[in-house]
Enzyme design. Structure first.
Site, PDB file in Angstrom:
ATOM      1  N   LYS A 122     -12.849  -6.264  -4.793  1.00 52.48           N
ATOM      2  CA  LYS A 122     -14.294  -6.148  -5.086  1.00 52.48           C
ATOM      3  C   LYS A 122     -14.596  -5.310  -6.334  1.00 52.48           C
ATOM      4  CE  LYS A 122     -15.819  -5.326  -0.992  1.00 52.48           C
ATOM      5  NZ  LYS A 122     -16.762  -4.993   0.158  1.00 52.48           N
ATOM      6  N   GLY A 177      -8.789  -6.280  -7.579  1.00 49.88           N
ATOM      7  CA  GLY A 177      -8.503  -7.707  -7.247  1.00 49.88           C
ATOM      8  C   GLY A 177      -9.080  -8.205  -5.972  1.00 49.88           C
ATOM      9  N   GLU A 186      -1.844 -14.373 -36.875  1.00 48.87           N
ATOM     10  CA  GLU A 186      -2.139 -13.577 -35.618  1.00 48.87           C
ATOM     11  C   GLU A 186      -2.511 -12.315 -35.706  1.00 48.87           C
ATOM     12  OE1 GLU A 186      -0.217 -12.611 -31.126  1.00 48.87           O
ATOM     13  OE2 GLU A 186       1.229 -13.571 -32.739  1.00 48.87           O
ATOM     14  N   LYS A 205       2.066 -10.095 -38.198  1.00 53.13           N
ATOM     15  CA  LYS A 205       2.512 -10.307 -36.724  1.00 53.13           C
ATOM     16  C   LYS A 205       2.442 -11.676 -36.513  1.00 53.13           C
ATOM     17  CE  LYS A 205       1.189  -8.845 -32.211  1.00 53.13           C
ATOM     18  NZ  LYS A 205       1.870  -9.960 -31.566  1.00 53.13           N
ATOM     19  N   ASP A 225     -16.227   1.142  -4.882  1.00 58.04           N
ATOM     20  CA  ASP A 225     -16.370  -0.182  -3.864  1.00 58.04           C
ATOM     21  C   ASP A 225     -18.009  -0.491  -3.964  1.00 58.04           C
ATOM     22  OD1 ASP A 225     -16.368  -2.039  -1.862  1.00 58.04           O
ATOM     23  OD2 ASP A 225     -16.016  -0.652  -0.351  1.00 58.04           O
ATOM     24  N   HIS A 244      35.031   1.257 -11.327  1.00 59.25           N
ATOM     25  CA  HIS A 244      34.483   0.506 -10.386  1.00 59.25           C
ATOM     26  C   HIS A 244      34.473  -0.860 -10.795  1.00 59.25           C
ATOM     27  CE1 HIS A 244      31.106   0.309  -6.940  1.00 59.25           C
ATOM     28  NE2 HIS A 244      31.926  -0.627  -6.946  1.00 59.25           N
ATOM     29  N   HIS A 292     -10.618   0.710  -9.140  1.00 60.25           N
ATOM     30  CA  HIS A 292      -9.577   1.753  -8.852  1.00 60.25           C
ATOM     31  C   HIS A 292      -9.543   2.634 -10.133  1.00 60.25           C
ATOM     32  CE1 HIS A 292      -7.857  -0.018  -4.984  1.00 60.25           C
ATOM     33  NE2 HIS A 292      -9.082  -0.104  -5.019  1.00 60.25           N
ATOM     34  N   HIS A 295       0.754  -1.060  -0.034  1.00 59.26           N
ATOM     35  CA  HIS A 295      -0.025  -0.054   0.092  1.00 59.26           C
ATOM     36  C   HIS A 295       0.690   1.251   0.050  1.00 59.26           C
ATOM     37  CE1 HIS A 295      -3.850  -1.964   1.126  1.00 59.26           C
ATOM     38  NE2 HIS A 295      -2.956  -2.917   1.378  1.00 59.26           N
TER      39      HIS A 295
END
Length: 789
Positions: free
Chosen positions: A177, A175, A656, A525, A141, A340, A180, A119
């Site tokens: 309910k 992922g 494709e 493709k 939500d 280095h 976003h 988060h």
């Protein structure tokens, strides 16, 4: 317990991370283990890290799996590894040290902690303090009686309003309910400004759609509605990061989506971690425009600009200077370049600025000719004491290896901006005007500038002609006239260094039918495995999109390579296996990679000439000339002269799709651009049912299908949509009647694919519609078209 090395970040030595209990099951319903979680987080690191960059990371951990208790963890524990970057925030009641996750190694540590959820807030640090929000987030939500379809309807309404205001909005299925929505901010809002804007939009939408939307948190008013939660824009709140796993029954992910997917509410569902990883590998980060670049180590120089440097080093274990006091200004005109010898040799270029050394790691060293551009990676600021440092950093420590002073002296500043630095060096080796130019995030280019206007570089057609002439060993007069005089320090344009670290250019999904045929080329493709082929004399290497060496997997390419012996070549193409109709079939490729042939569709380097910055039309012309000298090298012609015919032909032939390339476009290694557009056909395939999964609501939830390859039945994935009521009634009894105890598929299935499977005799044949094959040989978004009678 194992110790595994992971990428430590740009310019950094790989970091060893201790991993334990890799077989521990964290998702009991799917059998997903801790090892699989770590594998996902390290593989998805390039996608998730830009959305974590500069943000304090709060972890939600499930040490005993999702069936047991979880807890949030903000403060970094004392036993956390020293190499983890960190920032301190003084809250009203406590002081919290947060980790900054900036590397693949950091994501491995996240997985090792069983921190399934990651988060972050909507703001980034500005120096060592919380900065302004860089984005607004809406959490859709669903209340009781509502679900993803209702969330999708609200998301489309938000999109209409936001885009009407001239801004962009990115959708993510959470992922859990809902959905976003992220809106990037192109201006700084005052404290609380993001929350105010978000709340106003939520309130307005509630008035427009009172039966669908609520902006009120109270549960009693949410039945059948979608809460448009604006509160997560509060600086004290956090939101699950895009690409983070969720700690629910299944290993679903907060997955970036296209708006076409959001609009297709009948098919919209949450995605598992393996699906998200496959999508990202194929289509890149759908949120690439969300978060602005954040240069690691490039925080503003405030009172303690060395905090990041100190957090990465233990003075008791390294001879490097680790001053305890904040930096103080020096003369401001000194520089040092250190050679280095870490795990990967590079040169560290450090310029004194505001009391610290602004630092870049240059893998191939500073350029010695204006014709060179060298990658330079911005790293953390170093203390002024590093001007004189040389010695051996112990193995296992950050930057472990020998460091010597390559050059040092003074410099003059001509320009210093966040994205461009121009200085004049006065050193023993490094002299003259140099530019450092940021291309993205912490990626820069170091360039030796000419004090006078540069000589004109031969136009693409001349360069292409030169490359053609190289095939016959002749040099055109135009190339000879353009050669710098001996001893001038210049470099012939045709003597470009042999590139060994290129990444394939990627195409963007788009409409190709209406493109101007005078400006675009329309190619097939290919349905195969993308590789870059490098041939340096007799040294042949095939590398995948991720850079892995796959030479041994495709032995047939050696025949074509033998015909190119003596040339130094880099080719872009695809490994394919053709079926009896001459159509590429990835299931055949998966079953027997040794049969694969190399189809070449671009040429990036030939005998001292780099073609990366040349027009595609010229690269294509030279590729065709090269193919004429090597009959085993497949260089297919364009599919059609215009986009509409190309789309029609690709569908008729069962291909494709179509790849359209602008004739005047240059090659962009590792990037996705609008100059290459891809169109995919919906494809159909005959499949054989080898199993199914039960459903509480009907006879089966999905069919497990395969494709025949010789005498084998190769597993091709799970089909869960497209069934009519008649299909369900007809298939259910037949599946029950043909059950068997063993799996009929001859290829290995993962534990997730085998879980809850009921095997059947492979007697039912049907057709499915699907978009493409995944890299693991599974059908992508298949739908049942009906049983073959």
């Amino acid at each position: 317990m194992v110790r595994a090395a992971f990428d430590g970040g740009p310019g950094a030595t790989p970091i060893e991370v201790t991993l334990t209990n890799l077989d521990k099951v964290l998702y009991p319903e799917t059998g997903t283990t801790k090892g699989e979680v770590i594998a996902y987080y390290t593989a998805i690191a390039p996608a998730i890290l830009p959305h974590l960059a500069g943000r304090p990371v709060t972890r939600k951990r499930w040490p005993d799996g999702v069936a047991e208790a979880s807890f949030f963890e903000k403060n970094l524990p004392g036993h956390a590894p020293a190499w983890l970057a960190r920032q301190v925030i003084e809250h009203s009641d406590r002081r919290v040290t947060y980790p900054l996750v900036e590397s693949e190694a950091g994501m491995a540590w996240i997985g090792q902690q069983a921190a399934l959820e990651v988060h972050v807030p909507q703001w980034r640090f500005a120096g060592h303090r919380p900065g302004p929000a860089t984005r607004i987030v809406f959490d859709l939500d669903p209340g009781p009686g509502a679900g993803l379809p209702e969330c999708a309807a609200v998301a489309l309404a938000v999109k209409e309003i936001v885009e009407g205001a001239g801004m962009r909005v990115y959708p993510v299925t959470s992922g859990s309910k809902g959905i976003h929505l992220y809106v990037p901010l192109d201006r700084v809002l005052g404290p609380g400004g993001a929350s105010t804007v978000a709340k106003q939009l939520a309130t307005d939408l509630e008035k427009l759609h009172p039966d669908l939307v609520t902006a009120t948190m109270a549960k009693e008013v949410r039945r059948g509605k979608v809460l448009l939660d604006w509160s997560q824009n509060n600086p004290a709140k956090t939101t699950i990061s895009p690409y983070s796993l969720r700690g629910r029954a299944h290993p679903d992910v907060a997955a970036p989506r296209t708006w076409a997917e959001i609009a297709d509410t009948a098919s919209l569902r949450h995605l598992r971690f393996d699906e998200v990883l496959a999508r990202w590998r194929d289509d890149g980060d759908l949120l690439a425009g969300l978060d602005p670049p954040f240069a690691v180590g490039a925080a503003p120089h405030d009172s303690d600009a060395l905090a990041k440097y100190r957090s990465m080093r233990d003075p008791a274990r390294t001879p490097e200077p680790v001053p305890a006091a904040p930096p103080t200004a020096g003369s401001g005109d000194r520089f040092v370049v250190q050679e280095h010898h870490a795990r990967r040799l590079h040169w560290d270029v450090r310029l004194e600025r505001d009391g610290v050394l602004a630092s870049w790691a240059v893998p191939k060293g500073p350029p010695t000719s204006p014709s060179q551009n060298r990658l330079a990676v911005r790293t953390e600021d170093h203390p002024l004491e590093y001007l004189d440092f040389h010695g051996v950093i112990p193995r296992g420590e950050y930057g472990g290896g020998e460091m010597t002073i390559w050059d040092r002296g003074t410099y003059e500043t001509e320009k210093w901006r966040d994205d461009e630095v121009i200085v004049r060096f006065h050193g023993d080796t490094l002299t003259g005007r140099y530019a450092l130019i940021r291309t993205r995030a912490d990626q820069w280019l170091m360039h030796l500038m000419r004090d006078q206007p540069p000589e004109a570089i031969p136009p693409p057609r001349v360069a292409a002609a030169s490359a053609k002439d190289t095939l016959s060993g002749e040099e055109p007069a135009s190339a000879a006239r353009g050669r710098p005089a001996e001893g001038t320090g210049g470099q012939r344009h045709r003597d470009a260094p042999f590139p060994r670290d290129l990444a394939p250019m990627l195409a963007t999904p788009g409409e190709v039918s209406g493109l101007d045929p005078g400006q675009w080329c329309f190619e097939t493709k290919w349905d195969g495995f993308r590789v870059l082929a490098t041939l340096d004399g007799d040294d042949l290497v095939l590398r995948s999109r991720s850079g892995a060496d796959v030479t041994g997997r495709y032995p047939r390419f050696a025949a074509a390579a033998a015909e190119l012996s003596g040339h130094r070549v880099v080719l872009d193409g695809e490994m394919v296996v053709f079926d009896d109709r001459g159509v590429p079939d990835i299931s055949l490729l998966q079953a027997d990679p040794a049969r694969a042939e190399f189809v070449a569709f671009d040429l990036l380097y030939l005998d001292g000439t780099s073609l990366v910055r040349k027009r595609f039309a010229d690269r294509r012309r030279v590729l065709e000339a090269l193919g004429a000298t090597a009959p085993s090298l497949l260089v297919p012609p364009p599919l059609a002269d215009n986009g509409a015919d190309a789309v029609r032909l690709s569908a008729e032939r069962g291909l494709e799709g179509v790849l359209a390339k602008r004739l005047d476009s240059v090659y962009l290694p590792g990037k996705r651009g609008q100059s290459w557009l891809k169109h995919r056909n919906w494809r159909t395939r005959e499949v054989i049912v080898g199993g199914y999964r039960r459903s509480a609501a009907r006879d089966f939830a999905s069919l497990l299908v395969g494709v025949p390859v010789g005498d084998e039945l190769v597993y091709a994935g799970r089909v869960g949509t497209g069934f009519s009521e008649a299909d369900l009634r007809a298939l259910g009894p037949r599946l029950r009647a043909s059950q068997r105890p063993t799996c009929p598929f001859t290829t290995e299935l993962t534990a997730v694919e085998r879980k809850d499977a009921i095997w059947v005799d492979p007697v039912i044949t049907g057709r499915v519609r699907f978009m493409r094959w995944t890299e693991t040989g599974r059908l992508w978004h298949p739908a049942w078209l009906g049983e073959k009678r």
